[in-house]
Design an enzyme around this catalytic site. Structure first.
Site, PDB file in Angstrom:
ATOM      1  N   GLU A   1       0.825  -1.213   0.000  1.00 27.78           N
ATOM      2  CA  GLU A   1       0.000   0.000   0.000  1.00 27.78           C
ATOM      3  C   GLU A   1       0.860   1.265   0.000  1.00 27.78           C
ATOM      4  O   GLU A   1       0.507   2.267   0.624  1.00 27.78           O
ATOM      5  CB  GLU A   1      -0.990   0.002   1.167  1.00 27.78           C
ATOM      6  CG  GLU A   1      -2.090  -1.030   1.015  1.00 27.78           C
ATOM      7  CD  GLU A   1      -3.295  -0.764   1.891  1.00 27.78           C
ATOM      8  OE1 GLU A   1      -3.467   0.368   2.362  1.00 27.78           O
ATOM      9  OE2 GLU A   1      -4.080  -1.707   2.099  1.00 27.78           O
TER      10      GLU A   1
ATOM     11  N   HIS B   1      -1.504  -0.868  10.151  1.00 27.94           N
ATOM     12  CA  HIS B   1      -0.871  -2.147  10.480  1.00 27.94           C
ATOM     13  C   HIS B   1       0.456  -1.854  11.184  1.00 27.94           C
ATOM     14  O   HIS B   1       1.056  -0.799  10.979  1.00 27.94           O
ATOM     15  CB  HIS B   1      -0.568  -2.967   9.218  1.00 27.94           C
ATOM     16  CG  HIS B   1      -1.763  -3.616   8.608  1.00 27.94           C
ATOM     17  ND1 HIS B   1      -1.820  -4.970   8.333  1.00 27.94           N
ATOM     18  CD2 HIS B   1      -2.952  -3.120   8.200  1.00 27.94           C
ATOM     19  CE1 HIS B   1      -2.982  -5.260   7.777  1.00 27.94           C
ATOM     20  NE2 HIS B   1      -3.681  -4.148   7.678  1.00 27.94           N
TER      21      HIS B   1
END
Length: 553
Positions: free
Chosen positions: A50, A323
């Site tokens: 990402e 995350h």
């Protein structure tokens, strides 16, 4: 070429860098680059997911260029795959392997199909010998948008993607290279997707090597409920379970009211280590092989694994991503003297490999956030028993008598001489193919056929409706021009929508059905091999659907 290292430090992180969507993207990713640059021990290979924009990639590159001088940003799909690999050593070759099954263009609000998710592959040379090669596979698999329920239409996608990853790893291992798979796999430990990778490729989940009794999912998941364990604390989930997602330590999982406590000039807000963490789970992984043990005179073993990148942005106070990172250190371990092998090549430790600090500890609490509300916990308990399919349950040892981590010698021995239990676990039984994977393929194939038929029917109905509207324009009474306008508008819009569905039926759904046929043949062929799919490359299976017999790989 620098001296051959004794240790290799690895980092994988989902950066949450979606343009226009992720909050505080530029500031967070710039800080990620800064933290990588000052990390101790210094990372040697970093896999990012990402990281969607060149701007963010270049920002990280500028800050890490002195310790990670080689890097590759991978282009895929219409908007890029969001994958990047940074390395201390030269990248000799790279490729982007697109997943055959990867989302649907009709689910445009999800975007998986448009970004062209796949596996970013890099061949990295860390020494002069022929086998001094690392093959890195960085991926971000399809997200479980539908919660992994039994009717999750994307479960087949993630299973197929794990199958593809396992094939890539197996091929690289057969070339005698050290193989690494890193990334956000959107699966939890011991799920069928997880089992496919560790069973069909000669790799280990580095976290479970050192923490074999770690959790199989969040506390409410049936696999964890069956183990009759208490709800873990935030500290335990980080230190023992390797939870990289959905934990209370990550500010992006806080409520809006809690997030308002953060910001420039505001008091730091931390989380008590004793905070209950029923939702934290491990979605990010590092899978590692051992390399060509005989050619190298030894192999790579897991020395350290930890959850990292838990620090907050120094000014904004927020977590650097939604995350946390997984960090690991692989150490080269020579074969025991009793093992006959060629003499190992001379190896010298690099100066930045002398430390192995653990950055997984949780911050000391100064202001404690409240635990999750009872409503949040109860909602979690209502999730389906099949979060990611059927699970393989493990025994339930006491928390105070956790199994010991294997020694370096035993790690190497397990590759050279697998024990009967490991050998049995290294090959999926035929029942896994016939009762788990093939039904998934059958169900999703039926769905694709239905969608193809419906969209084809819509195209022809739209075509007929458009012709009817044009005929209606011909018979419109004089002076009723507004009726002609409405009929032309309906004809144009209806035919446009029908044409789009017709093209989807002709191009996308036909391509998806072909990919499913390929996947099904490979699974059936693997199930027919001796041992249920773990046979040698030279073994041949019985062909299916009129195809000639062939190899499962």
């Amino acid at each position: 070429m620098q001296d051959v290292p004794d240790e290799i430090n690895l980092v994988t992180l989902n950066c949450w860098g979606l343009k226009y969507i992720s909050k505080l993207r530029r500031e967070r990713l710039a800080e990620i680059g800064r933290q990588l640059a000052i990390a101790s021990p210094q990372p040697h290979i970093v896999a990012l997911q990402e990281c969607w924009t060149q701007e963010d990639y270049q920002s990280i590159r500028r800050q890490t260029r002195f310790i990670l001088p080689y890097a590759k940003f991978y282009h895929s799909g219409a908007f890029g795959g969001g994958l990047a690999i940074l390395s201390r050593w030269p990248i000799e070759a790279s490729t982007m392997h697109r997943y055959p099954l990867n989302g649907r263009p009709t689910a445009f609000w999800r975007g998986d199909w448009y970004v062209g998710k796949g596996v970013a592959c890099a061949r990295i040379r860390y020494g002069p010998a022929a086998k001094h090669v690392i093959e890195v596979f960085n991926t971000h698999t399809h997200a479980p948008y539908e919660g992994g329920k039994p009717d999750d239409s994307y479960l087949c996608h993630r299973t197929s993607q794990s199958w593809e990853v396992a094939k890539l790893l197996r091929g690289a291992a057969e070339r005698g290279h050290l193989v690494l798979a890193m990334g956000d796999f959107n699966m939890i430990p011991m799920s069928p997707e997880h089992q496919l990778i560790i069973s069909l490729a000669p790799v280990r989940d580095v976290w479970r090597v050192l923490h074999p009794d770690s959790s199989l999912g969040p506390a409410h998941h049936p696999a964890e409920v069956a183990r009759r364990r208490p709800v873990p604390t935030a500290e335990f989930n980080i230190r023992e379970n390797g939870a990289t997602s959905d934990g209370p330590d990550n500010t992006w999982r806080w409520s809006k009211a809690q997030q308002k406590l953060l910001g420039p000039g505001k008091h730091p807000v931390t989380v008590s280590p004793d905070t209950p963490d029923p939702l934290g789970k491990r979605l990010d992984y590092i899978f590692a092989g051992a390399g060509d043990i005989h050619a190298l005179g030894g192999g790579w073993v897991v020395k350290r694994a930890s959850v990292g990148m838990m620090m907050r942005h120094p000014e904004l106070g927020c977590s650097l991503s939604d995350h946390f990172a997984v960090e690991a250190t692989l150490a080269f371990h020579p074969l025991p003297q009793s093992q006959p092998s060629p003499p190992p090549p001379p190896r010298e430790s690099t100066s930045n490999n002398t430390t192995s600090s653990n950055r997984a500890s949780t911050p000391t609490a100064t202001t404690t956030l409240p635990p999750p509300s009872p409503k949040e916990t109860s909602n979690s308990k209502t999730d389906s028993a099949l979060h990611n399919g059927a699970y393989l349950e493990s025994p339930t040892p006491s928390l105070h008598n956790a199994p010991q981590s294997p020694s370096p010698t035993s790690q190497l021995t397990s590759f050279l001489h697998p024990s009967p239990s490991r050998e049995a676990a290294a090959t999926l039984p035929p029942s896994t193919y016939t009762t788990t994977i093939l039904p998934l393929i059958t169900t999703y194939t039926a769905r694709s056929h239905r969608q193809k038929s419906l969209r084809t029917t819509h195209f022809f109905l739209a075509l007929l409706a458009s012709l009817a509207c044009l005929v209606g324009v011909w018979f419109t009474p004089p002076g009723k021009n507004y009726i002609s306008f409405i009929l032309m508008l309906i004809s144009t819009l209806g035919l446009t929508a029908g044409t789009i569905d017709g093209l989807l039926a002709l191009l996308f759904f036909r391509a998806e059905l072909n990919a499913l046929r390929e996947f099904e043949w490979e699974v059936r062929n693997a199930a027919s091999l001796p041992g249920g799919g773990g046979g040698d490359e030279g073994d041949e299976g019985e062909g299916r659907d009129g195809d000639e017999g062939g190899r499962g790989w």
